[in-house]
Motif scaffolding. Structure first.
Motif, PDB file in Angstrom:
ATOM      1  N   THR A  19       5.135  58.235  54.400  1.00 47.78           N
ATOM      2  CA  THR A  19       5.987  57.641  53.376  1.00 47.78           C
ATOM      3  C   THR A  19       5.858  56.119  53.490  1.00 47.78           C
ATOM      4  O   THR A  19       5.756  55.580  54.596  1.00 47.78           O
ATOM      5  CB  THR A  19       7.453  58.041  53.593  1.00 47.78           C
ATOM      6  OG1 THR A  19       7.601  59.446  53.378  1.00 47.78           O
ATOM      7  CG2 THR A  19       8.386  57.291  52.653  1.00 47.78           C
ATOM      8  N   PHE A  61      17.480  49.035  52.758  1.00 46.56           N
ATOM      9  CA  PHE A  61      16.553  49.874  52.020  1.00 46.56           C
ATOM     10  C   PHE A  61      16.541  49.511  50.544  1.00 46.56           C
ATOM     11  O   PHE A  61      17.589  49.285  49.930  1.00 46.56           O
ATOM     12  CB  PHE A  61      16.946  51.347  52.182  1.00 46.56           C
ATOM     13  CG  PHE A  61      16.170  52.286  51.315  1.00 46.56           C
ATOM     14  CD1 PHE A  61      16.782  52.915  50.239  1.00 46.56           C
ATOM     15  CD2 PHE A  61      14.834  52.557  51.572  1.00 46.56           C
ATOM     16  CE1 PHE A  61      16.084  53.795  49.437  1.00 46.56           C
ATOM     17  CE2 PHE A  61      14.124  53.433  50.780  1.00 46.56           C
ATOM     18  CZ  PHE A  61      14.750  54.046  49.702  1.00 46.56           C
ATOM     19  N   LYS A 104       6.942  58.974  48.869  1.00 43.27           N
ATOM     20  CA  LYS A 104       6.178  59.893  49.714  1.00 43.27           C
ATOM     21  C   LYS A 104       4.775  59.965  49.146  1.00 43.27           C
ATOM     22  O   LYS A 104       4.598  60.291  47.967  1.00 43.27           O
ATOM     23  CB  LYS A 104       6.833  61.280  49.723  1.00 43.27           C
ATOM     24  CG  LYS A 104       8.185  61.301  50.414  1.00 43.27           C
ATOM     25  CD  LYS A 104       8.718  62.712  50.537  1.00 43.27           C
ATOM     26  CE  LYS A 104      10.070  62.747  51.213  1.00 43.27           C
ATOM     27  NZ  LYS A 104       9.995  62.307  52.619  1.00 43.27           N
ATOM     28  N   ASP A 154      12.364  57.332  45.921  1.00 44.57           N
ATOM     29  CA  ASP A 154      13.772  57.202  46.276  1.00 44.57           C
ATOM     30  C   ASP A 154      14.147  55.740  46.112  1.00 44.57           C
ATOM     31  O   ASP A 154      13.356  54.851  46.454  1.00 44.57           O
ATOM     32  CB  ASP A 154      13.998  57.663  47.722  1.00 44.57           C
ATOM     33  CG  ASP A 154      15.459  57.709  48.110  1.00 44.57           C
ATOM     34  OD1 ASP A 154      15.761  57.690  49.325  1.00 44.57           O
ATOM     35  OD2 ASP A 154      16.325  57.776  47.206  1.00 44.57           O
ATOM     36  N   VAL A 164       8.693  61.126  57.571  1.00 47.75           N
ATOM     37  CA  VAL A 164      10.000  60.503  57.329  1.00 47.75           C
ATOM     38  C   VAL A 164      10.922  61.514  56.667  1.00 47.75           C
ATOM     39  O   VAL A 164      10.564  62.145  55.672  1.00 47.75           O
ATOM     40  CB  VAL A 164       9.846  59.252  56.439  1.00 47.75           C
ATOM     41  CG1 VAL A 164      11.209  58.752  55.972  1.00 47.75           C
ATOM     42  CG2 VAL A 164       9.087  58.165  57.179  1.00 47.75           C
ATOM     43  N   ILE A 165      12.111  61.665  57.224  1.00 51.35           N
ATOM     44  CA  ILE A 165      13.084  62.606  56.665  1.00 51.35           C
ATOM     45  C   ILE A 165      14.033  61.882  55.715  1.00 51.35           C
ATOM     46  O   ILE A 165      14.259  62.312  54.577  1.00 51.35           O
ATOM     47  CB  ILE A 165      13.864  63.312  57.782  1.00 51.35           C
ATOM     48  CG1 ILE A 165      12.899  64.154  58.639  1.00 51.35           C
ATOM     49  CG2 ILE A 165      14.977  64.179  57.202  1.00 51.35           C
ATOM     50  CD1 ILE A 165      13.549  64.793  59.832  1.00 51.35           C
ATOM     51  N   THR A 166      14.627  60.806  56.202  1.00 49.24           N
ATOM     52  CA  THR A 166      15.550  60.023  55.385  1.00 49.24           C
ATOM     53  C   THR A 166      14.912  58.669  55.122  1.00 49.24           C
ATOM     54  O   THR A 166      14.894  57.809  55.996  1.00 49.24           O
ATOM     55  CB  THR A 166      16.901  59.857  56.094  1.00 49.24           C
ATOM     56  OG1 THR A 166      17.410  61.142  56.455  1.00 49.24           O
ATOM     57  CG2 THR A 166      17.893  59.158  55.183  1.00 49.24           C
ATOM     58  N   SER A 167      14.425  58.482  53.923  1.00 54.23           N
ATOM     59  CA  SER A 167      13.606  57.302  53.633  1.00 54.23           C
ATOM     60  C   SER A 167      14.383  55.998  53.670  1.00 54.23           C
ATOM     61  O   SER A 167      13.780  54.932  53.731  1.00 54.23           O
ATOM     62  CB  SER A 167      12.933  57.463  52.270  1.00 54.23           C
ATOM     63  OG  SER A 167      13.893  57.668  51.263  1.00 54.23           O
ATOM     64  N   SER A 168      15.704  56.079  53.625  1.00 52.06           N
ATOM     65  CA  SER A 168      16.505  54.858  53.621  1.00 52.06           C
ATOM     66  C   SER A 168      16.804  54.321  55.024  1.00 52.06           C
ATOM     67  O   SER A 168      17.425  53.259  55.144  1.00 52.06           O
ATOM     68  CB  SER A 168      17.820  55.112  52.884  1.00 52.06           C
ATOM     69  OG  SER A 168      18.548  56.146  53.520  1.00 52.06           O
ATOM     70  N   ILE A 169      16.384  55.026  56.037  1.00 53.75           N
ATOM     71  CA  ILE A 169      16.667  54.617  57.410  1.00 53.75           C
ATOM     72  C   ILE A 169      15.464  53.884  57.983  1.00 53.75           C
ATOM     73  O   ILE A 169      14.376  54.451  58.117  1.00 53.75           O
ATOM     74  CB  ILE A 169      17.026  55.826  58.291  1.00 53.75           C
ATOM     75  CG1 ILE A 169      18.288  56.504  57.748  1.00 53.75           C
ATOM     76  CG2 ILE A 169      17.214  55.403  59.741  1.00 53.75           C
ATOM     77  CD1 ILE A 169      18.704  57.736  58.511  1.00 53.75           C
ATOM     78  N   SER A 170      15.641  52.634  58.352  1.00 51.74           N
ATOM     79  CA  SER A 170      14.513  51.800  58.774  1.00 51.74           C
ATOM     80  C   SER A 170      13.862  52.301  60.060  1.00 51.74           C
ATOM     81  O   SER A 170      12.660  52.129  60.255  1.00 51.74           O
ATOM     82  CB  SER A 170      14.976  50.351  58.949  1.00 51.74           C
ATOM     83  OG  SER A 170      15.990  50.253  59.925  1.00 51.74           O
ATOM     84  N   GLU A 190      13.059  55.130  60.839  1.00 50.98           N
ATOM     85  CA  GLU A 190      12.095  56.211  60.565  1.00 50.98           C
ATOM     86  C   GLU A 190      10.695  55.661  60.331  1.00 50.98           C
ATOM     87  O   GLU A 190       9.738  56.411  60.264  1.00 50.98           O
ATOM     88  CB  GLU A 190      12.544  57.000  59.333  1.00 50.98           C
ATOM     89  CG  GLU A 190      13.876  57.703  59.500  1.00 50.98           C
ATOM     90  CD  GLU A 190      13.765  59.214  59.425  1.00 50.98           C
ATOM     91  OE1 GLU A 190      12.643  59.738  59.498  1.00 50.98           O
ATOM     92  OE2 GLU A 190      14.809  59.859  59.284  1.00 50.98           O
TER      93      GLU A 190
END
Length: 126
Positions: A35, A49, A54, A61, A104-110, A112
């Motif tokens: 991602t 974010f 992806k 997102d 990456v599971i949660t794209s808003s979490i740096s 990751e």
């Protein structure tokens, strides 16, 4: 080893548009698993974010504060990601970073993301 090289950014007036580009280098970049995201940071604050894509599915997102104003896209042949920003506001002023991570599971979490670009300044003048 993956390297991200950013271009674009600069100074724009309120309501204007700007495009940021992130080029991906490195054989370990996995088009099926990686991602690419964009974050921004202002002095004294954590990275925030903005948007992500992806690579394989093209699923995008966006942060709520940019929805409708920002479009993220990728060029599979050139291995680049563009962030097109429109209707810019003074509060969009920040250093913008692209980043990539695998699975990456949660794209808003740096956290990751494990590889970051050099950052580019975006300044929106009133």
């Amino acid at each position: 080893q993956i390297q991200l090289v950013q271009s674009g950014g600069g100074l724009v007036q309120v309501g204007g548009s700007l495009s940021l580009n992130c080029e991906v280098f490195g054989r370990t970049f996995n088009r099926y698993r990686n991602t690419v995201g964009w974050f921004r940071q202002t002095p004294g604050n954590e990275r925030e974010f903005v948007a992500a894509i992806k690579w394989y599915s093209g699923t995008t997102d966006y942060a709520d504060f940019v929805k409708g104003r920002v479009t993220i896209s990728r060029d599979n042949a050139k291995l680049t990601v563009d962030l097109q920003m429109n209707s810019l506001k003074p509060e969009d002023t920040a250093i913008y970073f692209c980043a990539t991570g695998r699975n990456v599971i949660t794209s808003s979490i740096s956290s990751e993301y494990d590889c970051w670009g050099q950052g580019t300044q975006v300044t929106v003048s009133p």
